[in-house]
Design an enzyme around this catalytic site. Structure first.
Site, mmCIF file in Angstrom:
data_model
loop_
_atom_site.group_PDB
_atom_site.id
_atom_site.type_symbol
_atom_site.label_atom_id
_atom_site.label_comp_id
_atom_site.label_asym_id
_atom_site.label_seq_id
_atom_site.Cartn_x
_atom_site.Cartn_y
_atom_site.Cartn_z
ATOM 1 N N ARG A 51 34.588 44.104 31.614
ATOM 2 C CA ARG A 51 35.335 43.142 33.224
ATOM 3 C C ARG A 51 36.503 44.068 33.063
ATOM 4 O O ARG A 51 37.219 44.729 32.778
ATOM 5 C CB ARG A 51 36.068 42.196 32.723
ATOM 6 C CG ARG A 51 37.530 42.030 32.015
ATOM 7 C CD ARG A 51 37.779 40.339 31.528
ATOM 8 N NE ARG A 51 38.664 41.361 32.643
ATOM 9 C CZ ARG A 51 39.168 41.441 33.362
ATOM 10 N NH1 ARG A 51 39.767 42.537 31.441
ATOM 11 N NH2 ARG A 51 40.574 42.010 33.516
ATOM 12 N N ASP A 220 39.645 44.438 43.448
ATOM 13 C CA ASP A 220 38.011 44.432 43.219
ATOM 14 C C ASP A 220 38.058 44.931 44.311
ATOM 15 O O ASP A 220 36.654 45.766 43.661
ATOM 16 C CB ASP A 220 37.461 42.772 42.634
ATOM 17 C CG ASP A 220 37.452 42.933 41.489
ATOM 18 O OD1 ASP A 220 38.901 42.035 41.493
ATOM 19 O OD2 ASP A 220 37.328 43.247 40.700
ATOM 20 N N ASN A 230 40.990 40.169 45.092
ATOM 21 C CA ASN A 230 40.746 40.321 43.636
ATOM 22 C C ASN A 230 40.459 38.445 42.769
ATOM 23 O O ASN A 230 40.060 37.493 44.208
ATOM 24 C CB ASN A 230 42.373 40.307 43.229
ATOM 25 C CG ASN A 230 43.053 40.703 42.208
ATOM 26 O OD1 ASN A 230 42.191 42.093 41.616
ATOM 27 N ND2 ASN A 230 43.986 40.632 41.856
ATOM 28 N N LYS A 231 40.895 38.216 41.913
ATOM 29 C CA LYS A 231 41.048 37.569 40.523
ATOM 30 C C LYS A 231 41.070 36.793 41.495
ATOM 31 O O LYS A 231 42.647 36.250 42.536
ATOM 32 C CB LYS A 231 41.660 38.122 39.327
ATOM 33 C CG LYS A 231 41.538 36.263 38.994
ATOM 34 C CD LYS A 231 40.238 35.791 37.945
ATOM 35 C CE LYS A 231 39.973 37.527 37.655
ATOM 36 N NZ LYS A 231 38.144 36.682 37.787
#
Ligand code: MRU
Length: 316
Positions: A51, A220, A230-231
């Site tokens: 990941r 990302d 992003n997360k």
């Protein structure tokens, strides 16, 4: 990443097999997951055995090499694993081109990964500029070696600062529901970098109390308008950093930039199984009948970003 003092990459290819450090087992167990076919690579990406944007791109590059005799079928299987990280699509396109040009697919994938590692190393050098001695850095999710094959993005400058004796300290937010913060803590622990884990909700008050010098996260996807995907939870940190006058930096290689998409709202945001929220491990913690929503990423508008640290320097 250092494991018992030895340098190990998040994934490597040998004798026709892609070997991946199984991130679903860490930090409890160190296990290597083996993929002999491109379909196994696609499963490993979807199941988050590997990941982090750049690392799934690297895995996909080897997946393309393994399925090179039928590139269309292989690329569509790999593209259909996770929708948000730009590096995955960048890597698959890179390999499609190499295969079309008749290049040796494994050598092309090797080149892709070596270039990625080199980019991450340069991010470390460029990012050192925003770190002083004893910087207190807050990060989110895992943007370390595990997420990028080696060095990391957000963790790359921190690692370099540590090696230069600058004694960085890292606040690691746990990152519900999949707890990628534990992977970050594990990586930092392997290198002897001082850190403490916090629950995601503790970030804002620590900033308000002056306990955070800067926030440093990975990405990302970064759109042409500068929005950062992003997360999930990154947006909150960015807004709270702004509110508290704390600089908010993003570290990412150029392969994370999406020149074709202007706004963060146009990036597909992965939603994962609600069970990831309703259960902690195997134990259901939610009341019977309650449902959950599980968006995996969020959008941080460009105006909250102090700068993006890339292999070529700091933008914005
Ligand atoms: O769902 P994940 O764990 O793949 O999400 C990863 C992240 O959000 C990272 O912060 C991002 O990929 C940058 S890693 C260099």
């Amino acid at each position: 990443v250092k494991i018992n003092g030895k340098d190990v990459r998040a994934l490597w290819f040998s004798n026709g097999t892609l070997k991946i450090i199984d991130q679903t087992k860490l930090p409890k167990r160190f296990k290597v997951y083996e993929c002999k076919k491109y379909r196994a690579v696609a499963r490993a990406i979807r199941g988050m055995v590997v990941r982090g944007g750049p690392a799934i791109g690297a895995a996909a590059a080897y997946g393309m090499a393994m399925g090179a005799e039928r590139p269309k079928r292989t690329s569509s299987a790999l593209r259909n694993t996770r929708p948000t990280a730009r590096d995955l699509f960048y890597a698959v396109s890179y390999m499609e081109e190499a295969i079309e040009e008749g290049k040796n697919p494994v050598e092309a994938a090797d080149r892709y990964v070596e270039a990625l590692i080199d980019r991450c190393k340069r991010i470390g050098v460029n990012g050192l500029e925003v770190l002083g001695p004893h910087s207190k850095i807050m990060t989110h999710c895992n943007a370390g070696s595990l997420a990028t094959v080696d060095y990391g993005t957000a963790l790359s400058p921190i690692r370099l600062a540590h090696s230069k004796g600058l004694e960085p300290f890292v606040w690691v937010s746990e990152t519900r529901p999949r707890l990628q913060g534990m992977l970050t803590a594990w990586e930092l622990g392997q290198e002897g970098i001082s850190h403490q884990i916090i629950v995601d909700g503790a970030s804002g008050d620590l900033m308000r109390r002056g306990e955070v010098d800067l926030v440093l996260v990975g990405a990302d996807r970064i759109t042409s308008g500068g929005d950062v995907v992003n997360k999930v939870g990154t947006y909150e940190k960015a807004v709270l950093a702004h509110e508290n006058g704390v600089p908010f930096y993003v570290a990412a290689p150029k392969s994370t930039f999406d020149p074709e998409t202007e706004r963060g709202d146009d990036v597909p945001i992965e939603e994962r199984d609600e069970k990831e929220v309703l259960f902690v491990g195997k134990r259901r913690v939610a009341p019977k009948g309650s449902r959950a929503r599980n968006p995996c990423f969020d959008v941080t508008p460009a105006r909250y970003v102090s700068g993006v640290i890339t292999e070529d320097g700091i933008t914005q």
